[in-house]
Design a protein around this motif. Structure first.
Motif, PDB file in Angstrom:
ATOM      1  N   VAL A  15     -19.778  45.438   0.245  1.00 23.25           N
ATOM      2  CA  VAL A  15     -20.098  44.083  -0.207  1.00 23.25           C
ATOM      3  C   VAL A  15     -20.106  44.070  -1.730  1.00 23.25           C
ATOM      4  CG1 VAL A  15     -21.767  42.205  -0.130  1.00 23.25           C
ATOM      5  CG2 VAL A  15     -21.475  43.689   1.866  1.00 23.25           C
ATOM      6  N   ALA A  16     -19.088  43.452  -2.328  1.00 21.65           N
ATOM      7  CA  ALA A  16     -18.967  43.424  -3.789  1.00 21.65           C
ATOM      8  C   ALA A  16     -19.840  42.352  -4.409  1.00 21.65           C
ATOM      9  CB  ALA A  16     -17.505  43.203  -4.183  1.00 21.65           C
ATOM     10  N   VAL A  17     -19.966  41.217  -3.740  1.00 22.50           N
ATOM     11  CA  VAL A  17     -20.822  40.115  -4.196  1.00 22.50           C
ATOM     12  C   VAL A  17     -21.722  39.754  -3.029  1.00 22.50           C
ATOM     13  CG1 VAL A  17     -20.877  37.746  -5.053  1.00 22.50           C
ATOM     14  CG2 VAL A  17     -19.027  39.282  -5.761  1.00 22.50           C
ATOM     15  N   ASP A  18     -23.035  39.763  -3.278  1.00 26.11           N
ATOM     16  CA  ASP A  18     -24.008  39.706  -2.188  1.00 26.11           C
ATOM     17  C   ASP A  18     -24.978  38.542  -2.373  1.00 26.11           C
ATOM     18  OD1 ASP A  18     -25.611  40.241  -0.045  1.00 26.11           O
ATOM     19  OD2 ASP A  18     -26.300  42.198  -0.727  1.00 26.11           O
ATOM     20  N   GLY A  19     -24.586  37.366  -1.900  1.00 32.12           N
ATOM     21  CA  GLY A  19     -25.490  36.212  -1.922  1.00 32.12           C
ATOM     22  C   GLY A  19     -25.758  35.660  -3.303  1.00 32.12           C
ATOM     23  N   LEU A  30     -22.096  30.049 -20.826  1.00 30.60           N
ATOM     24  CA  LEU A  30     -22.815  31.044 -20.030  1.00 30.60           C
ATOM     25  C   LEU A  30     -22.214  32.418 -20.278  1.00 30.60           C
ATOM     26  CD1 LEU A  30     -24.877  31.618 -17.638  1.00 30.60           C
ATOM     27  CD2 LEU A  30     -22.848  31.553 -16.170  1.00 30.60           C
ATOM     28  N   GLY A  31     -23.047  33.374 -20.681  1.00 33.30           N
ATOM     29  CA  GLY A  31     -22.616  34.761 -20.784  1.00 33.30           C
ATOM     30  C   GLY A  31     -22.790  35.445 -19.438  1.00 33.30           C
ATOM     31  N   PHE A  32     -21.693  36.025 -18.922  1.00 38.16           N
ATOM     32  CA  PHE A  32     -21.708  36.657 -17.604  1.00 38.16           C
ATOM     33  C   PHE A  32     -21.564  38.160 -17.803  1.00 38.16           C
ATOM     34  CE2 PHE A  32     -19.560  36.794 -13.185  1.00 38.16           C
ATOM     35  CZ  PHE A  32     -20.796  36.921 -12.560  1.00 38.16           C
ATOM     36  N   LEU A  33     -22.648  38.895 -17.538  1.00 35.44           N
ATOM     37  CA  LEU A  33     -22.700  40.320 -17.850  1.00 35.44           C
ATOM     38  C   LEU A  33     -22.919  41.151 -16.601  1.00 35.44           C
ATOM     39  CD1 LEU A  33     -25.116  40.221 -20.924  1.00 35.44           C
ATOM     40  CD2 LEU A  33     -22.634  40.010 -20.922  1.00 35.44           C
ATOM     41  N   GLY A  39     -19.697  43.475  -9.562  1.00 37.85           N
ATOM     42  CA  GLY A  39     -19.307  42.262  -8.854  1.00 37.85           C
ATOM     43  C   GLY A  39     -18.919  41.123  -9.771  1.00 37.85           C
ATOM     44  N   LYS A  40     -18.942  41.383 -11.061  1.00 38.69           N
ATOM     45  CA  LYS A  40     -18.638  40.335 -12.048  1.00 38.69           C
ATOM     46  C   LYS A  40     -17.186  39.848 -11.934  1.00 38.69           C
ATOM     47  CE  LYS A  40     -18.144  41.540 -16.505  1.00 38.69           C
ATOM     48  NZ  LYS A  40     -18.136  42.874 -15.954  1.00 38.69           N
ATOM     49  N   THR A  41     -16.243  40.776 -11.949  1.00 39.31           N
ATOM     50  CA  THR A  41     -14.832  40.405 -11.889  1.00 39.31           C
ATOM     51  C   THR A  41     -14.496  39.738 -10.561  1.00 39.31           C
ATOM     52  OG1 THR A  41     -14.199  42.176 -13.408  1.00 39.31           O
ATOM     53  CG2 THR A  41     -12.472  41.286 -12.002  1.00 39.31           C
ATOM     54  N   THR A  42     -15.077  40.243  -9.476  1.00 41.19           N
ATOM     55  CA  THR A  42     -14.841  39.631  -8.163  1.00 41.19           C
ATOM     56  C   THR A  42     -15.320  38.186  -8.141  1.00 41.19           C
ATOM     57  OG1 THR A  42     -15.042  41.773  -7.056  1.00 41.19           O
ATOM     58  CG2 THR A  42     -15.336  39.814  -5.694  1.00 41.19           C
ATOM     59  N   THR A  43     -16.500  37.940  -8.710  1.00 43.73           N
ATOM     60  CA  THR A  43     -17.020  36.572  -8.771  1.00 43.73           C
ATOM     61  C   THR A  43     -16.075  35.672  -9.554  1.00 43.73           C
ATOM     62  OG1 THR A  43     -19.305  37.385  -8.663  1.00 43.73           O
ATOM     63  CG2 THR A  43     -18.974  35.143  -9.475  1.00 43.73           C
ATOM     64  N   MET A  44     -15.578  36.150 -10.695  1.00 41.55           N
ATOM     65  CA  MET A  44     -14.665  35.342 -11.498  1.00 41.55           C
ATOM     66  C   MET A  44     -13.352  35.084 -10.766  1.00 41.55           C
ATOM     67  SD  MET A  44     -15.217  36.518 -15.449  1.00 41.55           S
ATOM     68  CE  MET A  44     -14.777  38.231 -15.162  1.00 41.55           C
ATOM     69  N   ARG A  45     -12.884  36.045  -9.995  1.00 42.29           N
ATOM     70  CA  ARG A  45     -11.644  35.849  -9.237  1.00 42.29           C
ATOM     71  C   ARG A  45     -11.807  34.823  -8.134  1.00 42.29           C
ATOM     72  NH1 ARG A  45      -9.539  42.176  -8.931  1.00 42.29           N
ATOM     73  NH2 ARG A  45      -8.679  42.216 -11.061  1.00 42.29           N
ATOM     74  N   VAL A  46     -12.998  34.763  -7.540  1.00 45.17           N
ATOM     75  CA  VAL A  46     -13.266  33.714  -6.554  1.00 45.17           C
ATOM     76  C   VAL A  46     -13.293  32.354  -7.241  1.00 45.17           C
ATOM     77  CG1 VAL A  46     -14.970  32.787  -4.939  1.00 45.17           C
ATOM     78  CG2 VAL A  46     -14.479  35.237  -4.956  1.00 45.17           C
ATOM     79  N   LEU A  47     -13.960  32.267  -8.385  1.00 41.56           N
ATOM     80  CA  LEU A  47     -14.058  30.997  -9.102  1.00 41.56           C
ATOM     81  C   LEU A  47     -12.702  30.491  -9.566  1.00 41.56           C
ATOM     82  CD1 LEU A  47     -17.255  31.538 -11.313  1.00 41.56           C
ATOM     83  CD2 LEU A  47     -17.039  30.139  -9.268  1.00 41.56           C
ATOM     84  N   THR A  48     -11.799  31.411  -9.888  1.00 44.75           N
ATOM     85  CA  THR A  48     -10.479  31.011 -10.386  1.00 44.75           C
ATOM     86  C   THR A  48      -9.440  30.917  -9.274  1.00 44.75           C
ATOM     87  OG1 THR A  48     -10.068  33.338 -10.956  1.00 44.75           O
ATOM     88  CG2 THR A  48     -10.858  31.899 -12.709  1.00 44.75           C
ATOM     89  N   CYS A  49      -9.889  30.960  -8.016  1.00 48.26           N
ATOM     90  CA  CYS A  49      -9.028  30.756  -6.843  1.00 48.26           C
ATOM     91  C   CYS A  49      -8.062  31.907  -6.592  1.00 48.26           C
ATOM     92  CB  CYS A  49      -8.245  29.439  -6.953  1.00 48.26           C
ATOM     93  SG  CYS A  49      -9.253  27.976  -7.270  1.00 48.26           S
ATOM     94  N   ILE A 204     -25.453  40.427 -13.504  1.00 48.08           N
ATOM     95  CA  ILE A 204     -25.231  40.802 -12.113  1.00 48.08           C
ATOM     96  C   ILE A 204     -25.204  42.319 -12.006  1.00 48.08           C
ATOM     97  CG2 ILE A 204     -22.718  40.669 -12.358  1.00 48.08           C
ATOM     98  CD1 ILE A 204     -22.607  39.655  -9.455  1.00 48.08           C
ATOM     99  N   ASN A 205     -25.827  42.841 -10.966  1.00 47.81           N
ATOM    100  CA  ASN A 205     -25.857  44.287 -10.746  1.00 47.81           C
ATOM    101  C   ASN A 205     -25.871  44.547  -9.248  1.00 47.81           C
ATOM    102  OD1 ASN A 205     -26.035  47.046 -11.528  1.00 47.81           O
ATOM    103  ND2 ASN A 205     -28.213  47.026 -11.038  1.00 47.81           N
TER     104      ASN A 205
END
Length: 319
Positions: A15-19, A30-33, A39-49, A204-205
């Motif tokens: 699970v790369a991004v968990d809830g 927003l600074g995303f660290l 899971g930071k890059t995975t979250t951004m890839r979801v947001l960018t479709c 995110i950690n």
């Protein structure tokens, strides 16, 4: 402007991004660290479709990134860490091509090309072939393509990578100027950049949000509540014992201060609350000569390391 609710992305058992849940208001930076693999890059890839979520939702300007991805992309500008440029095209040609891909008409392009190249410091490079540009100027071209269609939301992944100090300052100022009209999510490993540019920080950690607050509020956090540096004159064991008698003190470490002041010691005191008055009183009443007492300063880097080496515990607005 950006709303993420209970986002989960799993790759088989991993699970790369968990809830993950958060919101970014219109005009906010927003600074995303997060450390590598957080899971930071995975979250951004979801947001960018680029990736579908396993579960949960993400919306950009009111549109779902899965169900309305075409509308999302019209309102989104994305600068990836490694910018995919066509090196045999001119700056103008590439930006015009990207503008048309993003639905811009021929009538709108000339004005946007002039505005974007000027704001990104490319006015004198518009006819240059991208492959002949320095890495710094290529980064500027990447930022310009993210801005060409005047998007509502910008997602910038390491936007100052490969730039020299002067260029870094210029890009940071430009990002700050984008606030208000554009909503910006900025991913960077340069923590002073976050303090200088961002309105809020999301950390995110291990796939979970562990902090969501302003940079100034985050730097006031400490796992021990407070760290004091105290300089006093007196016998080592007695001084340490006096400090440890204070309720709330978790640990005390002492070292010689040097030969300038005979018998002087430096104490590092970790406590779960503000113990300055009590420590000072205990030392003075114990007959020790108090020379200096101050709260040790903590940087955003200290907080980042602390948050990403502990078990995830949300701090700030989401907690």
């Amino acid at each position: 402007m950006v709303v993420v609710e209970d986002l989960v992305k799993a790759y088989g058992p991993h699970v790369a991004v968990d809830g993950v849940s958060f919101e970014v208001e219109k005009g906010e930076i927003l600074g995303f660290l997060g450390p590598n693999g957080a899971g930071k890059t995975t979250t951004m890839r979801v947001l960018t479709c680029f990736l579908p979520a396993t579960s949960g939702t993400a919306r950009i300007a009111g549109f779902d990134v899965y169900e309305d991805s075409r509308e999302v992309r019209r309102r989104l500008g994305y600068l990836p860490e490694n910018v995919p440029l066509y090196l045999d095209m001119s700056v103008d040609g590439y930006l015009a091509y990207m503008g048309r891909l993003k639905g811009m008409s021929g009538a709108d392009l000339p004005g946007r090309l002039e505005a974007v190249t000027a704001s990104c410091g490319l006015s004198e490079r518009r006819r240059d072939i991208i492959g002949r540009l320095s890495r710094g100027f290529r980064q500027r071209v990447g930022l310009a393509q993210a801005l060409i269609h005047d998007p509502d939301v910008l997602i910038l992944d390491e936007p100052t990578a490969s730039l020299d100090p002067v260029q870094i300052r210029e890009v940071r100022q430009h990002i700050k100027e984008l606030a208000g009209k554009h909503t910006v999510i900025l991913s960077t490993h340069i923590l002073p950049e976050v303090e200088l540019v961002c309105d809020r920080v999301l950390v995110i950690n291990k796939g979970k949000i562990v902090a969501n607050d302003t940079p100034s509020n985050l730097t006031s956090f400490a796992s021990a509540g407070q760290v004091l540096t105290v300089e006093a004159r007196g016998e080592h064991d007695g001084m340490v014992a006096a400090a440890k008698r204070v309720d709330g003190v978790r640990s005390v470490a002492a070292e010689k201060l040097g030969e300038t002041i005979e018998g002087a010691r430096r104490l590092r005191i970790e406590a779960v609350r503000d113990v300055r008055e009590d420590v000072a009183r205990e030392l003075v009443n114990g007959g020790f000569g108090l020379l200096r007492l101050e709260v040790a300063s903590r940087s955003l880097e200290d907080i980042f390391v602390e948050l990403t080496t502990e078990e995830p515990v949300v701090r700030g607005e989401t907690g």
